[in-house]
Design an enzyme around this catalytic site. Structure first.
Site, mmCIF file in Angstrom:
data_model
loop_
_atom_site.group_PDB
_atom_site.id
_atom_site.type_symbol
_atom_site.label_atom_id
_atom_site.label_comp_id
_atom_site.label_asym_id
_atom_site.label_seq_id
_atom_site.Cartn_x
_atom_site.Cartn_y
_atom_site.Cartn_z
ATOM 1 N N HIS A 197 0.848 -1.195 0.000
ATOM 2 C CA HIS A 197 0.000 0.000 0.000
ATOM 3 C C HIS A 197 0.879 1.239 0.000
ATOM 4 C CE1 HIS A 197 0.844 -1.249 4.124
ATOM 5 N NE2 HIS A 197 0.889 0.037 4.436
ATOM 6 N N HIS A 218 0.795 5.116 1.375
ATOM 7 C CA HIS A 218 0.128 6.110 2.209
ATOM 8 C C HIS A 218 0.035 7.433 1.454
ATOM 9 C CE1 HIS A 218 0.584 4.006 6.181
ATOM 10 N NE2 HIS A 218 1.537 3.385 5.512
HETATM 11 P P1 AMP Z 1 2.240 0.348 7.323
HETATM 12 O O1 AMP Z 1 2.707 0.459 8.754
HETATM 13 O O2 AMP Z 1 3.015 1.187 6.353
HETATM 14 O O3 AMP Z 1 2.153 -1.107 6.933
HETATM 15 O O4 AMP Z 1 0.783 0.966 7.292
HETATM 16 C C1 AMP Z 1 -0.356 0.241 7.668
HETATM 17 C C2 AMP Z 1 -1.444 1.244 7.883
HETATM 18 O O5 AMP Z 1 -2.680 0.552 7.882
HETATM 19 C C3 AMP Z 1 -1.360 1.985 9.227
HETATM 20 O O6 AMP Z 1 -1.273 3.384 8.997
HETATM 21 C C4 AMP Z 1 -2.658 1.603 9.912
HETATM 22 O O7 AMP Z 1 -3.225 2.674 10.624
HETATM 23 C C5 AMP Z 1 -3.540 1.185 8.763
HETATM 24 N N1 AMP Z 1 -4.596 0.250 9.092
HETATM 25 C C6 AMP Z 1 -4.480 -0.906 9.792
HETATM 26 N N2 AMP Z 1 -5.672 -1.533 9.867
HETATM 27 C C7 AMP Z 1 -6.551 -0.760 9.172
HETATM 28 C C8 AMP Z 1 -7.948 -0.862 8.885
HETATM 29 N N3 AMP Z 1 -8.684 -1.891 9.315
HETATM 30 N N4 AMP Z 1 -8.527 0.110 8.150
HETATM 31 C C9 AMP Z 1 -7.795 1.162 7.715
HETATM 32 N N5 AMP Z 1 -6.485 1.316 7.954
HETATM 33 C C10 AMP Z 1 -5.858 0.376 8.679
#
Ligand code: AMP
Ligand code: ZN
Length: 141
Positions: free
Chosen positions: A104, A106
């Site tokens: 993903h 951000h």
């Molecule tokens: P990363 O640490 O780069 O893998 O980012 C993962 C992101 O996913 C974090 O910013 C979390 O806040 C977000 N996240 C985790 N679970 C969910 C969810 N159920 N819905 C939306 N965002 C999420």
């Protein structure tokens, strides 16, 4: 279109509609939704529909589709929220702070003086060290 999935992955569950999200858009290869732990209002994620953890294993064309979705979301953020700036960030592996191993990007709106720890001071590197690492990279490209 079929794609790899992981039954234990939170983003695969969102893609499958098994858990809810604030969905911004969806196309054949990607989905975008709001991050539930926003660093600033408007923090969103552009996500591959398939379960590929990191940039080194995702097919190039899917990564391109995720980038295009991140661009669409960034344009919406800029238009609707008029932030001071926007960072696109993509983490690979726990050492880079990746907490969800499903690729993903951000989309992070930035505000002047916010406490988001993404920026750093410029400290000139040692040119010989830069060149030595450069040679190692060139050797595998
Ligand atoms: P990363 O640490 O780069 O893998 O980012 C993962 C992101 O996913 C974090 O910013 C979390 O806040 C977000 N996240 C985790 N679970 C969910 C969810 N159920 N819905 C939306 N965002 C999420
Ligand atoms: Zn997944």
């Amino acid at each position: 279109m079929s794609h790899p999935t992981d039954a234990d992955c939170i983003f695969c569950k969102i893609v499958a509609g098994q858990i809810p999200c604030f969905k911004l858009l969806e196309d054949e290869r990607t989905i975008a939704f709001m991050d539930i732990n926003p660093v600033n209002p408007g923090h969103a994620l552009a996500v591959a529909k398939g379960h590929w953890p990191t940039v080194d294993v995702i097919p190039t064309e899917v990564l391109g589709a995720v980038a295009a979705t991140a661009q669409r979301v960034a344009k919406a953020v800029i238009t609707a929220l008029e932030p001071g700036g926007v960072n696109l960030l993509q983490a690979n592996g726990p050492g880079a702070g990746q907490s969800v191993p499903h690729l993903h990007i951000h989309v992070m709106p930035r505000r002047p003086g916010d406490a988001v720890a993404l920026n750093w001071d410029y400290v000139p590197g040692d040119r010989a060290e830069i060149e030595a690492v450069y040679r190692r990279l060139k050797a595998v490209l």
